[in-house]
Design a protein around this motif. Structure first.
Motif, PDB file in Angstrom:
ATOM      1  N   GLY A  22       4.223  10.199  -6.637  1.00  0.00           N
ATOM      2  CA  GLY A  22       5.410  10.606  -7.453  1.00  0.00           C
ATOM      3  C   GLY A  22       5.044  10.881  -8.850  1.00  0.00           C
ATOM      4  N   LEU A  23       4.085  10.039  -9.421  1.00  0.00           N
ATOM      5  CA  LEU A  23       3.680  10.411 -10.634  1.00  0.00           C
ATOM      6  C   LEU A  23       2.827  11.619 -10.786  1.00  0.00           C
ATOM      7  CD1 LEU A  23       2.910   6.738 -11.881  1.00  0.00           C
ATOM      8  CD2 LEU A  23       4.793   8.062 -12.501  1.00  0.00           C
TER       9      LEU A  23
ATOM     10  N   LEU B 299       9.762  11.868  -9.757  1.00  0.00           N
ATOM     11  CA  LEU B 299      10.431  10.678 -10.183  1.00  0.00           C
ATOM     12  C   LEU B 299      11.244   9.750  -9.147  1.00  0.00           C
ATOM     13  CD1 LEU B 299      11.594  11.869 -13.913  1.00  0.00           C
ATOM     14  CD2 LEU B 299       9.833  10.363 -13.211  1.00  0.00           C
ATOM     15  N   ALA B 300      11.759  10.759  -8.258  1.00  0.00           N
ATOM     16  CA  ALA B 300      12.473  10.232  -7.123  1.00  0.00           C
ATOM     17  C   ALA B 300      11.442   9.511  -6.105  1.00  0.00           C
ATOM     18  CB  ALA B 300      13.221  11.212  -6.160  1.00  0.00           C
ATOM     19  N   VAL B 301      10.408  10.080  -5.586  1.00  0.00           N
ATOM     20  CA  VAL B 301       9.536   9.260  -4.846  1.00  0.00           C
ATOM     21  C   VAL B 301       9.000   8.207  -5.490  1.00  0.00           C
ATOM     22  CG1 VAL B 301       7.150   9.785  -3.975  1.00  0.00           C
ATOM     23  CG2 VAL B 301       9.059  11.732  -3.689  1.00  0.00           C
ATOM     24  N   ALA B 302       8.639   8.470  -6.980  1.00  0.00           N
ATOM     25  CA  ALA B 302       8.069   7.020  -7.708  1.00  0.00           C
ATOM     26  C   ALA B 302       9.017   5.840  -7.621  1.00  0.00           C
ATOM     27  CB  ALA B 302       7.486   7.479  -9.043  1.00  0.00           C
ATOM     28  N   SER B 303      10.394   6.392  -7.645  1.00  0.00           N
ATOM     29  CA  SER B 303      11.109   5.324  -7.573  1.00  0.00           C
ATOM     30  C   SER B 303      11.606   4.542  -6.424  1.00  0.00           C
ATOM     31  CB  SER B 303      12.744   5.911  -8.105  1.00  0.00           C
ATOM     32  OG  SER B 303      12.753   6.501  -9.368  1.00  0.00           O
ATOM     33  N   VAL B 304      11.440   5.378  -5.155  1.00  0.00           N
ATOM     34  CA  VAL B 304      11.343   4.980  -3.897  1.00  0.00           C
ATOM     35  C   VAL B 304      10.233   3.932  -3.706  1.00  0.00           C
ATOM     36  CG1 VAL B 304      11.296   5.255  -1.561  1.00  0.00           C
ATOM     37  CG2 VAL B 304      12.439   6.667  -2.726  1.00  0.00           C
ATOM     38  N   GLY B 305       9.107   4.175  -4.269  1.00  0.00           N
ATOM     39  CA  GLY B 305       8.048   3.340  -4.045  1.00  0.00           C
ATOM     40  C   GLY B 305       8.188   2.048  -4.990  1.00  0.00           C
ATOM     41  N   ALA B 306       8.772   2.192  -6.081  1.00  0.00           N
ATOM     42  CA  ALA B 306       8.964   1.012  -6.838  1.00  0.00           C
ATOM     43  C   ALA B 306       9.898   0.169  -6.223  1.00  0.00           C
ATOM     44  CB  ALA B 306       9.372   1.301  -8.336  1.00  0.00           C
ATOM     45  N   ALA B 307      10.758   0.716  -5.725  1.00  0.00           N
ATOM     46  CA  ALA B 307      11.974  -0.136  -4.877  1.00  0.00           C
ATOM     47  C   ALA B 307      11.102  -0.683  -3.625  1.00  0.00           C
ATOM     48  CB  ALA B 307      13.230   0.889  -4.534  1.00  0.00           C
ATOM     49  N   LEU B 308      10.251   0.195  -2.879  1.00  0.00           N
ATOM     50  CA  LEU B 308       9.635  -0.700  -1.785  1.00  0.00           C
ATOM     51  C   LEU B 308       8.750  -1.963  -2.316  1.00  0.00           C
ATOM     52  CD1 LEU B 308       8.930  -0.719   1.095  1.00  0.00           C
ATOM     53  CD2 LEU B 308       7.060   1.227   0.796  1.00  0.00           C
TER      54      LEU B 308
ATOM     55  N   ALA C  34       0.725  -1.182  -0.030  1.00  0.00           N
ATOM     56  CA  ALA C  34       0.173  -0.093  -0.141  1.00  0.00           C
ATOM     57  C   ALA C  34       1.103   1.137   0.062  1.00  0.00           C
ATOM     58  CB  ALA C  34      -1.051   0.158   1.148  1.00  0.00           C
ATOM     59  N   VAL C  35       1.930   1.204   0.860  1.00  0.00           N
ATOM     60  CA  VAL C  35       2.876   2.612   1.029  1.00  0.00           C
ATOM     61  C   VAL C  35       3.636   2.672  -0.394  1.00  0.00           C
ATOM     62  CG1 VAL C  35       4.591   3.350   2.122  1.00  0.00           C
ATOM     63  CG2 VAL C  35       2.863   2.222   3.291  1.00  0.00           C
ATOM     64  N   GLY C  36       3.907   1.482  -1.087  1.00  0.00           N
ATOM     65  CA  GLY C  36       4.977   1.669  -2.349  1.00  0.00           C
ATOM     66  C   GLY C  36       3.852   2.120  -3.367  1.00  0.00           C
ATOM     67  N   VAL C  37       2.604   1.699  -3.507  1.00  0.00           N
ATOM     68  CA  VAL C  37       1.532   2.123  -4.381  1.00  0.00           C
ATOM     69  C   VAL C  37       1.469   3.622  -4.228  1.00  0.00           C
ATOM     70  CG1 VAL C  37      -0.659   1.927  -5.339  1.00  0.00           C
ATOM     71  CG2 VAL C  37       0.871  -0.299  -5.063  1.00  0.00           C
ATOM     72  N   LEU C  38       1.079   4.123  -2.986  1.00  0.00           N
ATOM     73  CA  LEU C  38       1.084   5.388  -2.748  1.00  0.00           C
ATOM     74  C   LEU C  38       2.247   6.347  -2.994  1.00  0.00           C
ATOM     75  CD1 LEU C  38      -1.012   7.389  -1.324  1.00  0.00           C
ATOM     76  CD2 LEU C  38       0.065   7.014   0.789  1.00  0.00           C
ATOM     77  N   LEU C  39       3.136   5.858  -2.701  1.00  0.00           N
ATOM     78  CA  LEU C  39       4.210   6.590  -3.200  1.00  0.00           C
ATOM     79  C   LEU C  39       4.409   6.867  -4.774  1.00  0.00           C
ATOM     80  CD1 LEU C  39       7.160   5.194  -0.585  1.00  0.00           C
ATOM     81  CD2 LEU C  39       6.145   7.650  -0.924  1.00  0.00           C
TER      82      LEU C  39
END
Length: 62
Positions: free
Chosen positions: A17-18, A44-53, A8-13
Motif C-alpha cells: 500500500g505504501l 492508502l486503503a490497502v495499507a489501512s487494511v494491513g494495519a487493521a489486520l 506477514a500478510v499485514g506487513v505485506l499489505l
C-alpha cells in the motif's frame, strides 16, 4: 490464520500500500501508476487494511 501468517500478510499489505501510495503521489516513478491520484487512494486503503489486520492479530493473540 496463525499469528505469524497474519503478521506477514499485514506487513505485506502495508508495504504494498505504501509503494502504491508513493507511486500515486509521484514519489516513485517508472510505472503507469505514477502521478495517478487513484493509486494514492488505493494504496492508502490497502495499507489501512494491513494495519487493521495487524491490530486484529495482535489483539487475538492466537
Amino acid at each position: 490464520m496463525s499469528r505469524g501468517a497474519g503478521t506477514a500478510v499485514g506487513v505485506l499489505l502495508i508495504l504494498t500500500g505504501l509503494v502504491w501510495a508513493g507511486q500515486g503521489l509521484g514519489l516513485i516513478g517508472g510505472s503507469f501508476m505514477t502521478g495517478q491520484t487513484r493509486w494514492l487512494v488505493i494504496g492508502l486503503a490497502v495499507a489501512s487494511v494491513g494495519a487493521a489486520l495487524l491490530a486484529f492479530v495482535r489483539r487475538r493473540g492466537g
